[in-house]
Write a protein that holds these residues in place. Structure first.
Motif, short mmCIF file in Angstrom:
data_model
loop_
_atom_site.label_atom_id
_atom_site.label_comp_id
_atom_site.label_asym_id
_atom_site.label_seq_id
_atom_site.Cartn_x
_atom_site.Cartn_y
_atom_site.Cartn_z
N TYR A 1 4.04 -48.14 -39.37
CA TYR A 1 3.06 -47.54 -39.25
C TYR A 1 3.30 -46.40 -38.39
N LEU A 2 3.80 -46.78 -37.19
CA LEU A 2 4.51 -46.24 -36.02
C LEU A 2 5.24 -45.16 -36.48
N SER A 3 5.93 -46.38 -37.13
CA SER A 3 7.33 -45.45 -37.20
C SER A 3 7.14 -44.33 -38.56
N LEU A 4 6.46 -44.70 -39.53
CA LEU A 4 5.93 -43.55 -40.51
C LEU A 4 5.56 -42.30 -40.07
N LEU A 5 5.19 -42.73 -38.70
CA LEU A 5 4.37 -41.59 -38.13
C LEU A 5 5.63 -40.72 -37.53
N GLU A 6 6.05 -40.95 -36.65
CA GLU A 6 7.48 -40.73 -36.30
C GLU A 6 8.69 -39.91 -37.54
N LEU A 7 8.64 -40.42 -38.47
CA LEU A 7 9.32 -40.10 -39.74
C LEU A 7 8.73 -38.25 -40.41
N ALA B 1 2.01 -44.61 -51.23
CA ALA B 1 0.91 -45.67 -50.44
C ALA B 1 0.80 -46.22 -51.97
N TRP B 2 0.45 -47.39 -51.94
CA TRP B 2 -0.74 -47.84 -52.72
C TRP B 2 -1.74 -47.06 -53.15
N HIS B 3 -2.76 -47.53 -51.77
CA HIS B 3 -4.20 -46.82 -51.59
C HIS B 3 -4.02 -46.22 -50.43
N SER B 4 -5.11 -45.44 -49.81
CA SER B 4 -5.67 -44.51 -49.01
C SER B 4 -5.08 -45.63 -47.58
N ASP B 5 -6.50 -47.17 -48.42
CA ASP B 5 -6.92 -47.52 -47.07
C ASP B 5 -5.55 -48.35 -47.22
N ARG B 6 -4.64 -48.72 -47.63
CA ARG B 6 -3.18 -49.49 -46.42
C ARG B 6 -2.74 -48.48 -45.45
N LEU B 7 -2.90 -46.90 -45.54
CA LEU B 7 -2.60 -46.83 -44.69
C LEU B 7 -3.77 -46.64 -43.05
N HIS B 8 -4.98 -46.02 -43.27
CA HIS B 8 -5.43 -46.17 -42.43
C HIS B 8 -7.39 -46.39 -42.89
N ARG B 9 -8.20 -46.95 -42.11
CA ARG B 9 -9.34 -47.69 -41.76
C ARG B 9 -10.11 -47.27 -41.22
N SER B 10 -9.91 -46.33 -39.93
CA SER B 10 -10.17 -45.86 -38.56
C SER B 10 -10.63 -44.32 -38.96
N MET B 11 -11.12 -44.01 -38.47
CA MET B 11 -11.11 -42.46 -38.44
C MET B 11 -10.12 -41.47 -37.28
N VAL B 12 -10.46 -42.35 -36.37
CA VAL B 12 -8.63 -41.94 -35.28
C VAL B 12 -7.80 -42.04 -35.85
N GLU B 13 -7.66 -43.33 -36.62
CA GLU B 13 -5.58 -43.49 -36.74
C GLU B 13 -6.51 -42.18 -38.30
N LEU B 14 -6.79 -42.27 -39.20
CA LEU B 14 -6.66 -41.32 -40.06
C LEU B 14 -6.46 -39.66 -39.86
N GLU C 1 -5.22 -39.08 -37.01
CA GLU C 1 -3.69 -38.95 -36.38
C GLU C 1 -2.91 -38.50 -37.34
N TYR C 2 -3.01 -39.25 -38.00
CA TYR C 2 -2.24 -39.36 -39.98
C TYR C 2 -2.43 -37.48 -40.32
N VAL C 3 -3.73 -37.26 -40.29
CA VAL C 3 -3.53 -35.70 -40.39
C VAL C 3 -2.64 -34.46 -39.97
#
Length: 490
Positions: free
Chosen positions: A69-75, A86-99, A101-103
């Motif tokens: 996941y950290l490698s994905l963010l770098e890409l 991704a298969w579903h959004s919950d495969r990416l993140h289940r934390s608002m902090v992570e969300l 960061e992903y945004v």
């Protein structure tokens, strides 16, 4: 023209991210199934999959680092991909902090997100980010609700004394449906021998020599023996977060056997907090040079008849560092020193002075057992009070602090009483049939007794005057007891 090609390549280059954890929410799909669905989506969208990133057996909820996941963010931040699938959004993140960061990564790299089951996530607009945050909140709620149900189920199972999961406990059949008598007999033997002075280490060595293996077919060691003996389930007790419940399965040890074992374990903790550590020689650390005062070390020395005997000697250099240590002028055979010491301890234990000093703390097994039962009850009560405040909300702050303070105060008093009882129990028992106990008990018990009595043994050098020879001692050794000085702290 080249810039257009780079832009086109960026827009049509996608990374597939898959994740599965022990928490098999979603549809219980493996990463292979997730990847298949994502590749079908990529084909429909007309994009090229350049990266497939997988975090297997890692939960997004736990907060543990996910390397892929950290490698994905770098890409995403570096503009190497234009889309995440991704298969579903919950495969990416289940934390608002992570969300969040992903945004940010999506905005920096101009990356879009598509899911096989929840459709596209438009993070470029406020309304799209609102929907993503709502999906994240729902996903987190589902996980928290699932964990709450699991905890409630575990608590209910514990209160009913049921099996809480995990590997097969030694001494029981799978899922603790019945006692496996061949292994239960070993547990009873170990408990009895440990209660009577054996050490974890000596018990492990004995089982290995007899070819008795663990439930996994491995050799025993001191830590495995300790972990086996401290299990409450041996006594028909299910321990759940510090609170004890009666198990629905039969007990291997009786209540008296269990309480006696707990008293013995409490005694052993005074000797060493490391159950695997042990001493090879009874007097190691108790012998000192009469010239320089340094500790003597043990070594094997060949005798005139070709046999080898253990000798204690003062070393000129430290065996670990090589630095100067002692004078190197004193050495003595250890066996007659041990014999002399046992005679002196016997006389010491029978003296009126020591008997009077022991009378203050003298206790029997029953008293110590009752103290341990009370200690466990108070520890369980402390956990219940904490749960009533933090988990159930049955207590307000003042009630919690008042009740917790009262229990903690009583618990400290019980622990002090246990410490006082155990500080003299070995010495008190040693006065009864000491000679047999000394000869038949292991090095663990013997050294515990020496520690309790505060023994320090000074070995003085052999006299240098002409004509001196070692006298015959007990018709067994050439040994002069006058050159051995035994000091007592107790």
């Amino acid at each position: 023209m080249q810039d257009q090609r780079n832009t086109l390549q960026h827009n049509t280059s996608a990374a597939i991210y898959c994740r599965i954890s022990r928490d098999k929410t979603g549809a219980g799909l493996g990463v292979e199934r997730q990847e298949g669905d994502c590749r079908e989506l990529a084909q429909r969208l007309g994009v090229t999959v350049s990266h497939v990133l997988v975090d297997n057996d890692l939960s997004a909820y736990s907060g543990k680092p996910r390397p892929s996941y950290l490698s994905l963010l770098e890409l995403m931040k570096n503009g190497q991909i234009g889309m995440v699938i991704a298969w579903h959004s919950d495969r990416l993140h289940r934390s608002m902090v992570e969300l969040e960061e992903y945004v940010t990564a999506s905005e920096v790299g101009g990356v879009t997100t598509h899911t096989a089951k929840a459709g596209p996530l438009d993070l470029s607009t406020p309304s799209g980010r609102l929907i993503a945050r709502q999906l994240g909140s729902v996903a987190r709620y589902e996980v928290e609700h699932m964990i709450e149900r699991q905890r409630a189920a575990k608590l209910q199972a514990a209160k009913s004394g049921k099996y809480l999961g995990g590997q097969r406990p030694y001494g029981f059949e799978p899922q603790r449906t019945a006692i496996r008598e061949s292994e239960a007999a070993v547990i009873r033997e170990l408990a009895h021998r440990f209660t009577n002075g054996a050490s974890y280490w000596s018990l492990a060595i004995d089982l290995n020599q007899r070819g008795i293996l663990t439930q996994h077919g491995k050799d025993w060691n001191a830590l495995k023996i300790r972990n086996l003996l401290i299990r409450p389930i041996n006594a028909g007790i299910v321990d759940h977060k510090g609170v004890e419940y009666v198990a629905e399965s039969a007990a291997i040890l009786t209540k008296d056997e269990w309480d006696d074992l707990q008293a013995a374990i409490s005694l052993s903790k005074r000797t060493s907090v490391h159950p695997g550590r042990t001493r090879k020689h009874v007097l190691q650390g108790y012998l000192f040079c009469g010239l320089c005062g340094k500790k003597l070390f043990h070594k094997s020395k060949q005798q005139r008849d070709g046999s080898y005997k253990t000798t204690a000697a003062c070393g000129k250099t430290d065996s670990q560092t090589g630095r100067p240590n002692g004078c190197g002028k004193v050495s003595r055979m250890v066996e007659p020193i041990i014999d002399l010491l046992s005679d002196c301890i016997m006389a010491r234990l029978e003296s009126p002075e020591l008997a009077a000093s022991l009378a203050t703390y003298e206790s029997d097994t029953t008293t110590l057992r009752e103290l341990h039962v009370r200690q466990r009850a108070l520890e369980g009560r402390s956990v219940e009070i904490t749960n009533d405040y933090y988990v159930s909300g049955l207590l307000n702050r003042d009630e919690f602090e008042r009740m917790k303070s009262s229990v903690d105060l009583e618990l400290r008093a019980v622990e002090t009483s246990i410490q006082q009882q155990t500080s003299s129990r070995v010495t008190t028992e040693a006065a009864i049939e000491f000679r047999s106990k000394w000869e038949n008990s292991g090095i663990h018990w013997q050294r515990d007794l020496l520690s309790t009595l505060g023994v320090e043994i000074v070995v003085h050098p052999r006299p240098t005057h002409e004509g001196y020879t070692y006298p015959k001692y007990k018709d067994k050794w050439r040994f002069d007891p006058e050159l051995i000085e035994i000091k007592w702290k107790a």
